[in-house]
Design a protein around this motif. Structure first.
Motif, mmCIF file in Angstrom:
data_model
loop_
_atom_site.group_PDB
_atom_site.id
_atom_site.type_symbol
_atom_site.label_atom_id
_atom_site.label_comp_id
_atom_site.label_asym_id
_atom_site.label_seq_id
_atom_site.Cartn_x
_atom_site.Cartn_y
_atom_site.Cartn_z
ATOM 1 N N PRO A 133 24.685 21.287 18.078
ATOM 2 C CA PRO A 133 25.342 22.452 19.072
ATOM 3 C C PRO A 133 26.391 21.132 20.005
ATOM 4 O O PRO A 133 27.546 21.994 20.616
ATOM 5 N N HIS A 134 25.995 19.880 20.338
ATOM 6 C CA HIS A 134 27.408 19.467 21.442
ATOM 7 C C HIS A 134 27.478 17.867 20.963
ATOM 8 O O HIS A 134 26.143 17.293 20.403
ATOM 9 N N VAL A 135 28.765 17.627 20.871
ATOM 10 C CA VAL A 135 28.921 16.033 20.732
ATOM 11 C C VAL A 135 29.382 14.640 21.500
ATOM 12 O O VAL A 135 30.666 16.076 22.262
ATOM 13 N N VAL A 136 29.690 14.196 21.886
ATOM 14 C CA VAL A 136 29.594 13.032 22.689
ATOM 15 C C VAL A 136 30.544 12.050 21.726
ATOM 16 O O VAL A 136 29.538 11.350 21.816
ATOM 17 N N PRO B 189 39.263 19.385 13.633
ATOM 18 C CA PRO B 189 39.810 20.837 13.696
ATOM 19 C C PRO B 189 38.797 20.941 12.224
ATOM 20 O O PRO B 189 38.949 22.489 11.286
ATOM 21 N N LEU B 190 38.996 19.873 11.209
ATOM 22 C CA LEU B 190 38.063 19.821 9.205
ATOM 23 C C LEU B 190 36.790 20.082 9.882
ATOM 24 O O LEU B 190 36.255 20.702 8.657
ATOM 25 N N LEU B 191 36.044 20.019 11.390
ATOM 26 C CA LEU B 191 35.323 19.792 10.907
ATOM 27 C C LEU B 191 34.426 21.134 11.905
ATOM 28 O O LEU B 191 35.916 22.124 12.680
ATOM 29 N N ASP B 192 33.183 21.905 12.125
ATOM 30 C CA ASP B 192 32.223 23.065 12.851
ATOM 31 C C ASP B 192 31.980 21.937 14.372
ATOM 32 O O ASP B 192 30.990 22.578 13.853
ATOM 33 N N LEU B 193 32.579 21.629 14.760
ATOM 34 C CA LEU B 193 32.308 21.018 15.964
ATOM 35 C C LEU B 193 32.268 22.172 16.879
ATOM 36 O O LEU B 193 34.152 21.618 17.492
ATOM 37 N N LYS B 194 31.386 23.068 17.755
ATOM 38 C CA LYS B 194 32.216 23.541 19.159
ATOM 39 C C LYS B 194 32.289 22.620 20.300
ATOM 40 O O LYS B 194 33.282 23.237 20.804
ATOM 41 N N ASP B 195 31.818 21.883 20.778
ATOM 42 C CA ASP B 195 32.145 21.346 21.204
ATOM 43 C C ASP B 195 31.850 19.990 22.197
ATOM 44 O O ASP B 195 30.559 18.923 21.882
ATOM 45 N N VAL B 196 32.820 18.611 21.921
ATOM 46 C CA VAL B 196 33.088 17.909 21.601
ATOM 47 C C VAL B 196 33.651 17.490 23.105
ATOM 48 O O VAL B 196 34.521 17.283 23.732
ATOM 49 N N LYS B 197 33.077 16.205 23.937
ATOM 50 C CA LYS B 197 33.343 15.515 24.684
ATOM 51 C C LYS B 197 33.607 14.219 24.904
ATOM 52 O O LYS B 197 33.045 13.862 23.861
ATOM 53 N N PHE B 198 34.651 13.569 25.474
ATOM 54 C CA PHE B 198 34.913 12.305 25.260
ATOM 55 C C PHE B 198 34.907 11.111 26.416
ATOM 56 O O PHE B 198 35.478 11.799 27.548
ATOM 57 N N ILE B 199 34.266 10.774 26.537
ATOM 58 C CA ILE B 199 33.637 9.402 27.413
ATOM 59 C C ILE B 199 34.170 8.141 27.551
ATOM 60 O O ILE B 199 33.349 7.533 26.345
ATOM 61 N N PRO B 200 34.901 7.516 28.346
ATOM 62 C CA PRO B 200 34.811 5.959 28.667
ATOM 63 C C PRO B 200 34.551 5.220 29.290
ATOM 64 O O PRO B 200 33.898 5.876 29.913
ATOM 65 N N MET B 201 33.370 4.160 28.350
ATOM 66 C CA MET B 201 32.367 3.582 28.971
ATOM 67 C C MET B 201 32.688 2.269 28.743
ATOM 68 O O MET B 201 32.925 1.307 27.705
ATOM 69 N N ASN C 102 30.444 4.456 33.740
ATOM 70 C CA ASN C 102 30.548 5.653 33.098
ATOM 71 C C ASN C 102 28.945 6.357 32.599
ATOM 72 O O ASN C 102 29.399 6.492 31.763
ATOM 73 N N VAL C 103 27.391 5.467 32.751
ATOM 74 C CA VAL C 103 26.971 6.048 31.894
ATOM 75 C C VAL C 103 26.219 6.122 31.998
ATOM 76 O O VAL C 103 25.348 7.742 32.550
ATOM 77 N N VAL C 104 25.549 5.952 34.012
ATOM 78 C CA VAL C 104 25.145 6.577 34.536
ATOM 79 C C VAL C 104 25.819 6.426 35.961
ATOM 80 O O VAL C 104 26.031 7.959 36.622
ATOM 81 N N GLU C 105 26.262 5.800 36.460
ATOM 82 C CA GLU C 105 27.151 5.605 37.856
ATOM 83 C C GLU C 105 28.660 5.975 37.492
ATOM 84 O O GLU C 105 28.768 5.105 35.770
ATOM 85 N N ALA D 89 38.889 11.367 34.462
ATOM 86 C CA ALA D 89 37.702 13.101 35.356
ATOM 87 C C ALA D 89 36.877 13.111 35.365
ATOM 88 O O ALA D 89 35.699 14.340 35.887
ATOM 89 N N GLY D 90 36.042 13.014 33.792
ATOM 90 C CA GLY D 90 35.339 13.578 33.069
ATOM 91 C C GLY D 90 33.590 13.987 34.243
ATOM 92 O O GLY D 90 33.765 12.734 35.137
ATOM 93 N N PRO D 91 32.934 13.887 33.801
ATOM 94 C CA PRO D 91 30.760 13.259 33.893
ATOM 95 C C PRO D 91 31.507 12.175 33.206
ATOM 96 O O PRO D 91 31.999 11.340 32.329
#
Ligand SMILES: Nc1nc2c(ncn2[C@@H]2O[C@H](COP(=O)(O)OP(=O)(O)O)[C@@H](O)[C@H]2O)c(=O)[nH]1
Lengths: 312, 437
Positions: B141-144, B172-184, B191-194, B203-205
């Motif tokens: 359901p969710h991908v990071v 867009p070729l895939l069926d992923l509904k929720d994808v987030k990008f995080i630099p770490m 940006n892992v815990v802190e 600006a993301g979590p």
């Protein structure tokens, strides 16, 4: 309930019940390993949840080293009787007498010797599956263990040759002579176990709660002083495992966190006298549960070696 | 006694190629969330002295087995546990070697979320396309997308954006509904815990912040009622008159909700009855839902056994012995047309023959290559199967439990494939009944 949503304990419970029922339906002669320890206490409740109102469709099996805490034995026998289950006990002493196992010179702990005794019991009753209470969070080698852990005809675990487990579709198929170890609590942590014990109001042996006990220092741990040797017609089962005359025996307020037998269980100093206290203590703990077991400290690969040889 | 508050469990898996930093990331999550114990840290330090020249290696925490330690690679799926005050987590650590696609499938099959690592220096590589494909195939359901080692590219926002654009060109070729990008930086903990001081532009979590808050309440199927019968509960108790005739069907609800009084159909027989009682050790329930384990008592005395499926009368499943599916092949002995296997679906095992191997999917280009001679280990392709008995099933897209199967090789009993069924062409009709049975 109307939110159609399970919290973490309900999720772990339904997963474990599903695994238990797969065992009952998928094997001809399963057994459930019940030692009286906290993990196997949870297994019993899960078995009730899985199989009531019918009888629990498998006997309980326990392998004794002969160095058990008497409180544990009393509890084990009583719980099995209360649940109307058949309890099978096999012991290292018996195995010595039958020549199934031999004492290891210089080695007082009989932990290793449980392996051949367990394998002999599996053969004697032709068990094709044993349910155990091991958890993956206990130890690094266990982290890769499957729910359905395949063992060859010698009871050996081959970490490289385990069946992939996908979704909840467990492959329980065996050829003659092979058997399976199944771990319904695979995904439980020590904390989950205690939270479940609290939620289900499960009784645990009183050695989990703080009490006063004579202990002595060995390998950086507080080891309980064994019960006195009274029956002089038999050799002292604790010969070599008693504190020496110069050893500092102290009366301490202690409890057990994880139970092996009296020789290899480190007691922890603790005032915890209720399940709530224990949960608070586990939450604050800075040492893993197996940190108090002498049998794992021997080497970093200790558990892995025992598992390969047929240990749980 | 204080009422313990309800805590959810989130299952996730990590994937990436070798050296992208998976083990370091998991070590970092455990370390920074204070889930490590003194003796574990002590063991880390001990092995650091021996192998690491004195440097603690967070990756050692998750490299479980000796053979792997000796080869310096993770070769199997390992599970890790940690908790924060908000959630409990189960991590499946799945390795990144090309030849271990099957391990990712294994680790991801039960996941709510997948963390796909990429090395910021390398950006999208073939493995990244493979991993996002598998996440999509398994309907995670969710991908990071964790863009790791940002410290090695000077925390460049432009580089992060470039990698993100590259992903977005094929997502867009895939069926992923929720994808987030995080630099770490897993190594340094940014940006892992802190939150990182190096990414004012982001600006993301943090990763943990996201894991703690992502909505997983609707990850289970609450649509049509599905109940594969696992075990028939017959106490045969001569002393208790209620129990003497008790006959319940035990199982785990694989979809939807069941209520007392509800009409249900038994498949494949087509027999119908009404739910009389939902029995649990904790007392009877008025309703129960996926994935609860319960025992159902029906109003009529029907011949039902393990492997049958009870379903609600609305949104009936497909029922067929001709199946069309995607499979991931998991065994060194390849799949060939005409071979026979045992197929486990829900709680039943049936004989199955592979009638056609339609294609093999190139997981780097997502192109289907038609009529391959075989599917080798780690290949993904579409096949057609014929089973000895009809299965009651849903498309994997609609239900991850009733749309999934595994293939087992006869003789060795090896689990050789994970299968995801295409939606049935037609559904069972409410008036269906199999008179032949
Ligand atoms: N500079 C830098 N190095 C990292 C980072 N994450 C991991 N590494 C290093 O990359 C190497 C491979 O990491 P490891 O966690 O073993 O990768 P795995 O094979 O994916 O598990 C190790 O030397 C790590 O110290 C990072 O964020 N920055």
């Amino acid at each position: 309930m109307s939110s159609y949503h399970l919290d973490h304990l309900q999720y772990l419970e339904t997963e474990a019940i599903h695994v238990m029922r797969e065992v009952a339906a998928g094997f001809e002669r399963p057994a459930l390993l019940f030692s009286g320890g906290k993990d196997s206490i949870c297994l019993l409740r899960l078995a009730e949840k899985a199989f009531r109102p019918a009888e629990i469709p498998m006997p309980f099996l326990n392998v004794e080293t002969g160095h058990e805490f008497p409180e544990l034995i009393e509890f084990r026998d009583r719980r099995a009787a209360e649940l109307g289950a058949k309890l099978i006990v096999r012991s290292v002493d018996e195995a010595f007498a039958k020549g199934i196992a031999a004492p290891t010179p210089g080695q007082i702990s009989r932990n290793q010797l449980q392996i051949p005794v367990l394998l002999a019991a599996i053969e004697e009753f032709r068990f094709d599956c044993c349910i155990g209470g091991a958890r993956r969070d206990e130890e690094k080698a266990r982290a890769k263990e499957r729910f359905f852990s395949f063992r060859d005809a010698f009871g050996q675990w081959d970490p490289k040759n385990q069946r992939p487990e996908i979704w909840n579709l467990y492959n329980a198929r065996l050829n003659p002579g092979e058997n399976m170890r199944v771990f319904p609590l695979s995904n439980w942590t020590e904390m989950d176990v205690w939270e479940y014990i609290r939620k289900e109001r499960l009784e645990v042996p009183n050695i989990y709660f703080s009490h006063t006990r004579d202990c002595f220092r060995k390998g950086g741990q507080w080891i309980p002083v064994p019960p006195p040797h009274t029956d002089s017609s038999k050799p002292d089962p604790y010969a070599g495992a008693r504190p020496g005359p110069n050893e500092n025996v102290r009366s301490l307020v202690v409890r057990v966190r994880t139970i092996a037998d009296m020789i290899s269980t480190g007691m922890i100093e603790s005032p915890a006298s209720s399940v709530d206290d224990i949960i608070a203590e586990v939450a604050a703990a800075r040492v893993t549960e197996r940190g108090s077991r002498a049998d794992d400290k021997a080497s970093e690969a200790a558990m892995e070696d025992r598992k390969k040889a047929g240990y749980f | 006694m204080p009422a313990p508050h309800s805590i959810e469990l989130l299952r996730f898996n990590t994937c990436g190629s070798v050296d992208d930093g998976k083990s370091t990331l998991i070590g970092r999550l455990l370390y920074d969330s204070k889930s490590l114990m003194e003796d574990q840290i002590e063991a880390l330090e001990r092995s650091a002295d021996i192998t690491g020249g004195g440097q603690i290696n967070l990756a050692n925490l998750t490299d479980g087995l000796r053979a792997e330690r000796e080869q310096g690679i993770t070769i199997d799926v390992a599970y890790r546990y940690f908790a924060t005050p908000r959630r409990k987590f189960i991590v499946a650590d799945t390795p990144g070697h090309v030849q271990y696609t099957r391990n990712m499938v294994t680790g991801a099959s039960t996941a709510n979320l997948s963390v796909v690592l990429v090395d910021a220096r390398q950006g999208v590589i073939e493995q990244s396309r493979r991993h996002t494909y598998i996440a999509s195939l398994l309907r995670i359901p969710h991908v990071v997308i964790a863009v790791n080692k940002m410290d090695l590219v000077g925390w460049s926002e432009a580089r992060f954006q470039e990698i993100r654009d590259e992903f977005e060109s094929f997502l867009p070729l895939l069926d992923l509904k929720d994808v987030k990008f995080i630099p770490m930086s897993a190594l340094n903990g940014d940006n892992v815990v802190e939150p990182s001081v190096h990414t004012p532009w982001f600006a993301g979590p943090t990763l943990l912040g996201h894991l703690e808050t992502v909505h997983i309440g609707s990850d289970w199927n609450m649509g049509a009622f599905r109940f594969p019968v696992q075990w028939v509960n017959r106490p045969n108790n001569p002393r208790d008159p209620h129990l003497h005739d008790f006959r319940g069907f035990s199982g785990q609800i694989a979809g939807g909700i069941v209520r007392v009084g509800q009409r249900v159909m038994v498949l494949p027989s087509g027999l119908k009855s009404t739910v009389k009682e939902i029995w649990t050790l904790d007392g009877p329930l008025q309703e129960a839902f996926c994935p609860q384990s319960v025992t159902l008592v029906l109003a009529d005395d029907l011949d039902i056994s393990r492997g049958d499926t009870l379903v609600g009368m609305e949104f009936l499943p497909g029922l067929s012995s001709e199946l069309h599916a995607k499979v991931c092949w998991m065994h060194p002995r390849p799949l060939q047309r005409g071979r026979r296997y045992l197929l486990k679906h829900g709680t039943q095992i049936v004989q199955a023959a592979v009638t056609t191997v339609e294609n093999r999917i190139n997981v780097a280009t997502y192109q289907a290559e038609p009529e391959p001679p075989e599917l080798a280990m780690n290949d993904i392709g579409e096949i057609r199967l014929k089973t000895a008995r009809p299965l009651a099933y849903d498309g994997y897209v609609t239900n991850r439990l009733t749309g999934a199967f595994v293939l087992i090789e006869q003789g060795t009993n090896a689990t050789v494939a994970a299968g995801m069924l295409h939606p049935p062409l037609e559904s069972v009709r409410p008036e269906y009944s199999d008179f032949a049975i």
